[in-house]
Structure formats: structure tokens, C-alpha cells
Design a protein around this motif. Structure first.
Motif, PDB file in Angstrom:
ATOM      1  N   ASP A 112       5.153  -3.080  -2.295  1.00 40.72           N
ATOM      2  CA  ASP A 112       6.550  -3.431  -2.087  1.00 40.72           C
ATOM      3  C   ASP A 112       6.665  -4.868  -1.581  1.00 40.72           C
ATOM      4  O   ASP A 112       5.659  -5.521  -1.245  1.00 40.72           O
ATOM      5  N   ALA A 113       7.881  -5.345  -1.528  1.00 37.51           N
ATOM      6  CA  ALA A 113       8.124  -6.724  -1.084  1.00 37.51           C
ATOM      7  C   ALA A 113       7.624  -6.917   0.339  1.00 37.51           C
ATOM      8  O   ALA A 113       7.885  -6.102   1.228  1.00 37.51           O
ATOM      9  N   GLY A 114       6.903  -8.008   0.536  1.00 29.97           N
ATOM     10  CA  GLY A 114       6.399  -8.346   1.863  1.00 29.97           C
ATOM     11  C   GLY A 114       5.109  -7.652   2.244  1.00 29.97           C
ATOM     12  O   GLY A 114       4.605  -7.865   3.349  1.00 29.97           O
ATOM     13  N   GLN A 115       4.554  -6.822   1.383  1.00 24.42           N
ATOM     14  CA  GLN A 115       3.331  -6.100   1.684  1.00 24.42           C
ATOM     15  C   GLN A 115       2.119  -6.810   1.084  1.00 24.42           C
ATOM     16  O   GLN A 115       2.209  -7.410   0.015  1.00 24.42           O
ATOM     17  N   THR A 116       1.007  -6.721   1.779  1.00 24.28           N
ATOM     18  CA  THR A 116      -0.224  -7.365   1.338  1.00 24.28           C
ATOM     19  C   THR A 116      -1.040  -6.460   0.440  1.00 24.28           C
ATOM     20  O   THR A 116      -1.663  -6.924  -0.519  1.00 24.28           O
ATOM     21  N   TYR A 117      -1.049  -5.174   0.742  1.00 25.66           N
ATOM     22  CA  TYR A 117      -1.855  -4.221  -0.022  1.00 25.66           C
ATOM     23  C   TYR A 117      -0.941  -3.203  -0.703  1.00 25.66           C
ATOM     24  O   TYR A 117       0.126  -2.850  -0.193  1.00 25.66           O
ATOM     25  N   GLY A 118      -1.409  -2.716  -1.837  1.00 28.36           N
ATOM     26  CA  GLY A 118      -0.638  -1.736  -2.594  1.00 28.36           C
ATOM     27  C   GLY A 118      -1.146  -0.315  -2.459  1.00 28.36           C
ATOM     28  O   GLY A 118      -0.502   0.618  -2.948  1.00 28.36           O
ATOM     29  N   LEU A 119      -2.307  -0.104  -1.823  1.00 28.23           N
ATOM     30  CA  LEU A 119      -2.844   1.240  -1.648  1.00 28.23           C
ATOM     31  C   LEU A 119      -1.899   2.070  -0.789  1.00 28.23           C
ATOM     32  O   LEU A 119      -1.525   1.661   0.314  1.00 28.23           O
ATOM     33  N   LYS A 120      -1.532   3.247  -1.300  1.00 25.88           N
ATOM     34  CA  LYS A 120      -0.666   4.168  -0.566  1.00 25.88           C
ATOM     35  C   LYS A 120      -1.279   5.563  -0.618  1.00 25.88           C
ATOM     36  O   LYS A 120      -1.975   5.928  -1.569  1.00 25.88           O
ATOM     37  N   GLU A 163      -6.305  -3.431   9.689  1.00 26.64           N
ATOM     38  CA  GLU A 163      -5.107  -3.280  10.525  1.00 26.64           C
ATOM     39  C   GLU A 163      -3.863  -3.730   9.779  1.00 26.64           C
ATOM     40  O   GLU A 163      -2.774  -3.168   9.972  1.00 26.64           O
ATOM     41  N   LEU A 164      -4.010  -4.714   8.916  1.00 23.07           N
ATOM     42  CA  LEU A 164      -2.880  -5.168   8.114  1.00 23.07           C
ATOM     43  C   LEU A 164      -2.436  -4.088   7.132  1.00 23.07           C
ATOM     44  O   LEU A 164      -1.239  -3.922   6.880  1.00 23.07           O
ATOM     45  N   TRP A 165      -3.397  -3.355   6.563  1.00 21.93           N
ATOM     46  CA  TRP A 165      -3.047  -2.297   5.612  1.00 21.93           C
ATOM     47  C   TRP A 165      -2.442  -1.079   6.291  1.00 21.93           C
ATOM     48  O   TRP A 165      -1.585  -0.402   5.725  1.00 21.93           O
ATOM     49  N   GLN A 166      -2.880  -0.776   7.504  1.00 19.76           N
ATOM     50  CA  GLN A 166      -2.490   0.465   8.177  1.00 19.76           C
ATOM     51  C   GLN A 166      -0.979   0.619   8.301  1.00 19.76           C
ATOM     52  O   GLN A 166      -0.464   1.738   8.250  1.00 19.76           O
TER      53      GLN A 166
END
Length: 521
Positions: A155-163, A115-118
Motif C-alpha cells: 500500500d501507499a507509504g509501505q516499504t514491504y508488500g508481504l502480508k 521492525e520496519l515490516w512488522q
């Protein structure tokens, strides 16, 4: 020589079978009904790729301008994806060597991290993963397919980098607009043995208004470590099919003609509803006679062969002339039955029952429920396809990053294939089944539960959504809170004794201080 021998052989077979009664009648060439029906027998690519651009463009046009086509597509999206498929982790704790309590805690951690990544799943930073699912499925059905590319950017403030980068199917095409070959067909590159190696796509949409020459990139389908790098989800209908077929392809012409007929009927009804009249001149009147009528400001208006009637206008006609009023005869009473008959055929192709196509249930309860059950089976089939082709792969991409960065502790995930599969155990919770009579559905579920043909978790998933663990915890919490506040508690049953209790005297006061009378006994 081989071609000549083959032709002679076919001719001999045709002559021998002309007078016989065996074989398939649909393959006869001497029948008057089928003698001119000679479709080509090309490969999957040859039958599809030349017509694919027109099929895609026409399907999108119908989606934009045909209410019936748009409604069918919306029904499919809402039935298969709904508001989005929600992840429910289901670990194989026996393979992983975990206790049931440890597995439940690990599942909660996985769902929480997912849910954090979504929220940051979209490369453009616009869409939530739930919304991307609807767009991916919709594009794959309307356009035939869509590209999903794995990228990385934190990006800044993001936990995961998968896009995820979504590429419209039009951009998947042969580099430099070259013709299809044995190795590259419709932008799909295959090896000499037929294995899909990757995809060529342009740097922008070929139909974009921007100027400049197009540039092409190539993305391998699978990386060096065996992980997929790009997806091109589509529903394959023939072996060797390189690209997807739009959902509306078999009925493009039918839907277009039905739209044209609807527009013509509406225009005819509107024109027919307008009040107009025919003036019949007398025998002595001149054919070029000009009729005058008072205008808005009192001035005279002339009409060249046409009698104009304004609102609340009083018009004087020539002596001897009469006015014949037109009687409206629209709408056409045969229009609706004809439309509904065609819509039924369309529903068969789209796997949408007639009642759902028109969003109207006027038949019996059994017929309506049967229609919903048929639609539900079709939705489940397409949901399973979307899970395999898109959702499962995206979840594996996420899980790999979560383990590699230490956000999740998954022993053996990166080294053992069996444990990797056990850690990736999941269920995608989608839309619930439509219910016409919830009470009847609840009684049926209760009977299935008593017979052991369904579990509570399955019933929750199908009827109300959610999962058993969360609902059980919430129900337990609510019941304890109610008991704590003294709500919903039944009075304790009196203890069973062999001796009969002594009755109270008639004048003995009760606990509330009142005295019981004989007539109250």
C-alpha cells in the motif's frame, strides 16, 4: 476369510489369556472394572475429526464463560509469547566470510528492516506482528489450529508488500461439505503417499450470519520454488493427524461441570444470604388466613400464603402465630478444598502448576520456585514449537523479499542453501523467567557466570530481556558520560614510594585554608 481368521485368532488369544497372570492387567477383558471399557481403536483422523467441531465450539464457550479456563489460556499466552517474540539476528559470519564487526553491522540492518515490516504485517491493516503472534498462538491452542497464508500487497507509504492472512480453523474444511476421503480429511489434502499438498478453506466462516453459498479455495502448502505458501500450525500428537486438538479437549467436561458447580454454589449462597422467615399459625387459625401489612403508601397488601417483609417494615401477625427466622448456612466450607483438588488435576493436563492456575503463592520459597521452574520449562517447549512452525517461516518470507528488493545485501542467500541458513540465523527473545527473589537469582547467575556454565547474553535473555551487544553499548555510553561529568570516579591511589613523606607542621594550612591543630592529627 481373512477377517474370520483374525476373529478366531483373537478369540483364541482371549481364551488362553483369561486364566493366565501374564500380560497387562489394563488389557484384560474379564475384569469387572474394565469389561465394559471398550474404546475404539481408530486412526488419528477417525478418532478426532468427527468430534472436532464440538470440541472447538465447547472450548471457545469455556474460554468466554469460564474464568478458570480463560485464566489458564491467558497464563499460557503470557508465558509463551508475552508481549511478542522479538527478533535477534545471529549470523554465522564464518560461513558467510564476514568479520565479526561486519556481522554485527549486518545484524543491526536485518533487525532494523524487520521492525520496519512488522508495522504492516497484517493483511487487514489492524494488527502489529507482535499482536499477531499472540493471536496465532492463542487460536492454535484454543481451536486446535489456525491458518496463516502468505499474501502480497504494498500500500501507499509501505516499504514491504508481504502480508499475513489469518484464517480461523473452522474455515479449513472439505469443499462443498463433502465427506472425508483418503485424499481430503478435515480440509487437508494429501497425496497418495501421505504428503500434505495443501488446504481447502471457505471464503468466509461457516457460522457467519451472512447469507449466500460458501465458496472454497485451495492453497498449496509449498510453492513451485519450494517456499511455503500456507501454514496450519498445530501440535501433533499422533502420526497422520490431519488437524490440531484444542488445548482444553481432555478436560472440557471437567471444566464445564466445575463451572456449573461454581454457579450453583454462588446462587445457593446468594439465596441463603437473603433474610426470610416461616410463619407458624396457631391451632385455631384458618389455613387460608390472609395477613395484611402496610404498603409504601399506607395501603394494605395481601399475601397468598406468603409473608412479605419489607425493609424496616413493622408487620402484625395473627394471634397465636409465631415467626421462625432462617439462619444462613452458606458458603459451603467444603467447596474450596474440593475446587482446589480438581484444579490441581487440571494443572497437570495443561502443564500449569497449581500456584499459577490460581495465581496465588502461599507455599514456601522452594515450592514456589519449583512451580515456576516447571512452568518455565513448559513455556520454553511451546515457545520452541511456535518458533519452528510460525516465526521462523515468517522471518524467511520477510528476508526473501528484503533481498529480492535490494533492501538487504545477502550474498549467496538466493543461490546457496548453506549461506541461506547462515543468513537466517536468529534467536527469538520472549518473556523473561518469573523471579520470586531477584537477589537469589542474581547470585545464582553470578556463580554460573564464574563457572562458565552461562554467558552474559544468556543471563540477560532469561532475566531482564534484551541482548548483550545493545546493553554493553548502552552501559559503555553511560559510564563514559558519568566519568566525563565526574560522577562515580574513585580517588586515584597515591603512588608507592620508598621514602616516607615529611609530615606537615602542625600549623601549616591545608588546601582549604584552615590550619590543622594537634588534636586533629
Amino acid at each position: 476369510m481373512n477377517a474370520l481368521a483374525h476373529s478366531v485368532n483373537r478369540s483364541a488369544q482371549a481364551i488362553a489369556g483369561a486364566g493366565s497372570s501374564g500380560g497387562y492387567e489394563g488389557g484384560r477383558r474379564d475384569s469387572r472394572r474394565t469389561r465394559s471399557w471398550r474404546p475404539t481403536g481408530g486412526s488419528a483422523a477417525a478418532d478426532l475429526l468427527p468430534d472436532l467441531p464440538d470440541l472447538v465450539a465447547r472450548s471457545r464457550d469455556l474460554e468466554r464463560n469460564s474464568p478458570l479456563a480463560l485464566g489458564a489460556i491467558q497464563t499460557k499466552v503470557n508465558g509463551v509469547i508475552g508481549t511478542g517474540l522479538r527478533l535477534k539476528s545471529q549470523l554465522d559470519f564464518r560461513v558467510l566470510g564476514l568479520s565479526e564487526e561486519q556481522a554485527i553491522a549486518a545484524q543491526d540492518d536485518i533487525e532494523r528492516e524487520f521492525e520496519l515490516w512488522q508495522r504492516d504485517a497484517d493483511w487487514s491493516g489492524v494488527l502489529h506482528w507482535m499482536d499477531m503472534q499472540r493471536l496465532i498462538y492463542r487460536s492454535a491452542r484454543v481451536s486446535g489450529d489456525i491458518g496463516v497464508v502468505r499474501r502480497y500487497r504494498k500500500d501507499a507509504g509501505q516499504t514491504y508488500g508481504l502480508k499475513l492472512v489469518l484464517i480461523e480453523g473452522d474455515r479449513v474444511c472439505n469443499p462443498n461439505r463433502m465427506a472425508d476421503s483418503d485424499r481430503i480429511k478435515g480440509g487437508v489434502q494429501v497425496s497418495a503417499s501421505g504428503v500434505v499438498e495443501g488446504y481447502h478453506f471457505s471464503d468466509r466462516h461457516p457460522g457467519d450470519m451472512m447469507g449466500g453459498a460458501l465458496k472454497w479455495n485451495f492453497v498449496p502448502r509449498v510453492g513451485t520454488n519450494g517456499s511455503k505458501l500456507m501454514l496450519l500450525p498445530f501440535q501433533m500428537q499422533r502420526p497422520g493427524q490431519p488437524r490440531g486438538v484444542p488445548l482444553l479437549a481432555p478436560i472440557v467436561q471437567l471444566v464445564k461441570q466445575l463451572k456449573d458447580l461454581t454457579d450453583a454454589e454462588i446462587n445457593a449462597a446468594v439465596n441463603d444470604a437473603m433474610l426470610f422467615a416461616f410463619e407458624q399459625l396457631g391451632a385455631d387459625d384458618d389455613a387460608d388466613h390472609v395477613i395484611s401489612a402496610p404498603g409504601a403508601e399506607g395501603e394494605q397488601q395481601t399475601a397468598d400464603g406468603e409473608l412479605k417483609i419489607e425493609d424496616l417494615a413493622i408487620i402484625t401477625t395473627a394471634n397465636g402465630s409465631t415467626v421462625e427466622m432462617h439462619t444462613p448456612s452458606r458458603p459451603n466450607t467444603a467447596f474450596e478444598p474440593f475446587m482446589l483438588a480438581i484444579i490441581k488435576q487440571m494443572g497437570v493436563v495443561l502443564e500449569i502448576p497449581f500456584e499459577l492456575m490460581i495465581m496465588h503463592f502461599s507455599a514456601s520459597f522452594s515450592a514456589s520456585r519449583g512451580a515456576l521452574e516447571i512452568a518455565w520449562k513448559g513455556f520454553l517447549s511451546e515457545k520452541a514449537w511456535f518458533e519452528r512452525e510460525v516465526a521462523d517461516v515468517v522471518f524467511e518470507w520477510f528476508f526473501t523479499e528484503a533481498v529480492a528488493t535490494g533492501r538487504l545485501k545477502a550474498k549467496g542467500f538466493l543461490t546457496e542453501a548453506g549461506k541461506r541458513m547462515a543468513w537466517l540465523g536468529k534467536q527469538w527473545i520472549g518473556p523473561t523467567r518469573i523471579q520470586i527473589n531477584p537477589q537469589v537469582e542474581a547470585n545464582a547467575d553470578q556463580k554460573d557466570l564464574e563457572m562458565g556454565t552461562k554467558t552474559r547474553d544468556q543471563i540477560i535473555t532469561e532475566r531482564t530481556g534484551g541482548d548483550f551487544q545493545r546493553k554493553h553499548a548502552q552501559l559503555t555510553h553511560e559510564e563514559m558520560a558519568r566519568r566525563k561529568d565526574g560522577i562515580g570516579q574513585s580517588a586515584p591511589a597515591p603512588a608507592a614510594t620508598s621514602a616516607k613523606p615529611n609530615p606537615k607542621p602542625a600549623d601549616e594550612p591545608d588546601d582549604d585554608g584552615e590550619t590543622k591543630k594537634d588534636d586533629d592529627k
